[in-house]
Design a protein around this motif. Structure first.
Motif, PDB file in Angstrom:
ATOM      1  N   SER A 288     -44.491  85.980  31.213  1.00  0.00           N
ATOM      2  CA  SER A 288     -45.390  85.868  30.077  1.00  0.00           C
ATOM      3  C   SER A 288     -45.810  84.415  29.974  1.00  0.00           C
ATOM      4  O   SER A 288     -45.357  83.578  30.754  1.00  0.00           O
ATOM      5  N   MET A 289     -46.683  84.118  29.025  1.00  0.00           N
ATOM      6  CA  MET A 289     -47.113  82.737  28.845  1.00  0.00           C
ATOM      7  C   MET A 289     -47.547  82.502  27.410  1.00  0.00           C
ATOM      8  O   MET A 289     -47.886  83.429  26.680  1.00  0.00           O
ATOM      9  N   PHE A 290     -47.491  81.267  27.011  1.00  0.00           N
ATOM     10  CA  PHE A 290     -48.053  80.860  25.725  1.00  0.00           C
ATOM     11  C   PHE A 290     -48.820  79.574  25.958  1.00  0.00           C
ATOM     12  O   PHE A 290     -48.464  78.773  26.817  1.00  0.00           O
ATOM     13  N   VAL A 291     -49.910  79.406  25.216  1.00  0.00           N
ATOM     14  CA  VAL A 291     -50.780  78.254  25.433  1.00  0.00           C
ATOM     15  C   VAL A 291     -51.128  77.609  24.096  1.00  0.00           C
ATOM     16  O   VAL A 291     -50.948  78.198  23.034  1.00  0.00           O
ATOM     17  N   SER A 292     -51.627  76.402  24.172  1.00  0.00           N
ATOM     18  CA  SER A 292     -52.076  75.706  22.974  1.00  0.00           C
ATOM     19  C   SER A 292     -53.174  74.730  23.340  1.00  0.00           C
ATOM     20  O   SER A 292     -53.180  74.158  24.437  1.00  0.00           O
ATOM     21  N   THR A 293     -54.126  74.554  22.429  1.00  0.00           N
ATOM     22  CA  THR A 293     -55.207  73.592  22.620  1.00  0.00           C
ATOM     23  C   THR A 293     -55.349  72.728  21.373  1.00  0.00           C
ATOM     24  O   THR A 293     -54.818  73.058  20.308  1.00  0.00           O
ATOM     25  N   ALA A 294     -56.055  71.643  21.505  1.00  0.00           N
ATOM     26  CA  ALA A 294     -56.221  70.722  20.385  1.00  0.00           C
ATOM     27  C   ALA A 294     -57.229  71.217  19.356  1.00  0.00           C
ATOM     28  O   ALA A 294     -57.210  70.806  18.201  1.00  0.00           O
ATOM     29  N   THR A 295     -58.120  72.106  19.770  1.00  0.00           N
ATOM     30  CA  THR A 295     -59.157  72.590  18.855  1.00  0.00           C
ATOM     31  C   THR A 295     -59.258  74.105  18.909  1.00  0.00           C
ATOM     32  O   THR A 295     -58.877  74.741  19.893  1.00  0.00           O
ATOM     33  N   GLN A 296     -59.791  74.687  17.841  1.00  0.00           N
ATOM     34  CA  GLN A 296     -60.025  76.126  17.839  1.00  0.00           C
ATOM     35  C   GLN A 296     -61.100  76.450  18.875  1.00  0.00           C
ATOM     36  O   GLN A 296     -62.112  75.771  18.982  1.00  0.00           O
ATOM     37  N   GLY A 297     -60.864  77.476  19.661  1.00  0.00           N
ATOM     38  CA  GLY A 297     -61.817  77.811  20.710  1.00  0.00           C
ATOM     39  C   GLY A 297     -61.794  76.810  21.849  1.00  0.00           C
ATOM     40  O   GLY A 297     -62.768  76.677  22.593  1.00  0.00           O
TER      41      GLY A 297
ATOM     42  N   THR B  31     -59.233  81.499  28.124  1.00  0.00           N
ATOM     43  CA  THR B  31     -59.543  81.246  29.529  1.00  0.00           C
ATOM     44  C   THR B  31     -58.334  80.669  30.272  1.00  0.00           C
ATOM     45  O   THR B  31     -58.180  80.900  31.473  1.00  0.00           O
ATOM     46  N   THR B  32     -57.491  79.944  29.555  1.00  0.00           N
ATOM     47  CA  THR B  32     -56.273  79.431  30.197  1.00  0.00           C
ATOM     48  C   THR B  32     -55.363  80.588  30.590  1.00  0.00           C
ATOM     49  O   THR B  32     -54.824  80.622  31.697  1.00  0.00           O
ATOM     50  N   ASN B  33     -55.179  81.534  29.682  1.00  0.00           N
ATOM     51  CA  ASN B  33     -54.395  82.721  30.014  1.00  0.00           C
ATOM     52  C   ASN B  33     -55.011  83.476  31.181  1.00  0.00           C
ATOM     53  O   ASN B  33     -54.325  83.880  32.124  1.00  0.00           O
ATOM     54  N   LEU B  34     -56.322  83.666  31.109  1.00  0.00           N
ATOM     55  CA  LEU B  34     -57.013  84.457  32.133  1.00  0.00           C
ATOM     56  C   LEU B  34     -56.907  83.812  33.507  1.00  0.00           C
ATOM     57  O   LEU B  34     -56.610  84.490  34.504  1.00  0.00           O
ATOM     58  N   THR B  35     -57.120  82.501  33.584  1.00  0.00           N
ATOM     59  CA  THR B  35     -57.089  81.841  34.886  1.00  0.00           C
ATOM     60  C   THR B  35     -55.672  81.687  35.419  1.00  0.00           C
ATOM     61  O   THR B  35     -55.462  81.638  36.634  1.00  0.00           O
TER      62      THR B  35
ATOM     63  N   ILE C 128     -48.083  76.490  28.494  1.00  0.00           N
ATOM     64  CA  ILE C 128     -49.174  75.794  29.175  1.00  0.00           C
ATOM     65  C   ILE C 128     -50.143  75.133  28.192  1.00  0.00           C
ATOM     66  O   ILE C 128     -50.768  75.811  27.381  1.00  0.00           O
ATOM     67  N   PRO C 129     -50.330  73.829  28.295  1.00  0.00           N
ATOM     68  CA  PRO C 129     -51.407  73.185  27.543  1.00  0.00           C
ATOM     69  C   PRO C 129     -52.715  73.353  28.304  1.00  0.00           C
ATOM     70  O   PRO C 129     -52.722  73.444  29.535  1.00  0.00           O
TER      71      PRO C 129
ATOM     72  N   MET D  56     -58.350  75.550  31.481  1.00  0.00           N
ATOM     73  CA  MET D  56     -57.408  75.994  32.502  1.00  0.00           C
ATOM     74  C   MET D  56     -56.060  75.314  32.284  1.00  0.00           C
ATOM     75  O   MET D  56     -55.915  74.442  31.428  1.00  0.00           O
ATOM     76  N   ALA D  57     -55.064  75.724  33.069  1.00  0.00           N
ATOM     77  CA  ALA D  57     -53.736  75.130  32.972  1.00  0.00           C
ATOM     78  C   ALA D  57     -53.775  73.658  33.360  1.00  0.00           C
ATOM     79  O   ALA D  57     -54.545  73.252  34.227  1.00  0.00           O
TER      80      ALA D  57
END
Length: 207
Positions: free
Chosen positions: A159-168, A173-177, A126-127, A132-133
């Motif tokens: 399970s899930m894995f996520v990534s964002t463009a910036t730290q923090g 919150t993406t995992n949590l939601t 999930i990006p 959020m997703a």
């Protein structure tokens, strides 16, 4: 909790009507406790079959796609049979072209709700969009109402894995939601919508 023996141990959960078996190599299962008897469900190691693990992701610029491929290699190394699919695109070709998004990987077909139901386990890639997703992943989940009505995803490990463009940028919150989507299907945690006599506590350990 009993002492581990040959990688197998029994863990009692709050619901006294059930116990769960976990195997360190491929932890599967749930057994029902009824009149002092344990009725075992079919375990993957007994059937000698590789679990079918679906990795479904969304990736506009192929960052999550690369992660999905890497995760797939890890699952295969652990003995799983991997299928990688993508969440269907919701943006038009015109919009994607303006955003300079590369073409989709032709080897990764668009996933349907039935693909989720057919898998033994699901891993979501999930990006993050504003913590959020991404809409495309959420749209796939929004189409699973029919599966929810039938309880088709109850007890599946996920399970899930996520990534964002910036730290923090919202990984936590993406995992949590997104967990709320899984909980509602009784994939994780909350069992209020499932058969109360059975608790499926399947875990998928991927390192």
């Amino acid at each position: 909790v009993s002492e581990p023996k040959d990688g197998l141990f029994v863990r009692l959960y709050y619901n006294p009507a059930s116990v769960c078996l976990h195997n360190s190599k491929w932890p599967l299962a749930c057994v029902q406790k009824s009149k002092a008897k344990l009725i075992s469900f079919t375990m993957a190691e007994e059937s000698k079959t590789s679990p079918k693990v679906l990795i479904v992701y969304y990736s506009m610029y192929k960052h999550i796609e690369k992660m999905a491929i890497a995760v797939g290699k890890g699952v295969e190394a652990a003995g799983g049979k991997v299928t990688i699919m993508r969440a269907p695109e919701t943006l038009s070709e015109e919009v994607l072209e303006k955003m300079k998004a590369p073409k989709k990987n032709a080897e990764h077909k668009a996933a349907t709700p039935q693909d989720l139901a057919d898998a033994d386990a699901i891993i979501f890639g999930i990006p993050t969009r504003f913590g959020m997703a991404a809409t495309q992943m959420k749209a796939l989940i929004d189409h699973t109402g029919g599966l929810w009505m039938k309880g088709a995803l109850v007890g599946k490990p996920a399970s899930m894995f996520v990534s964002t463009a910036t730290q923090g940028g919202g990984q936590e919150t993406t995992n949590l939601t997104f967990v709320t989507q899984l909980v509602h299907h009784v994939i994780l945690g909350n069992l209020k919508f499932s058969w109360p006599q059975i608790i499926c506590c399947i875990r998928l350990n991927i390192t």
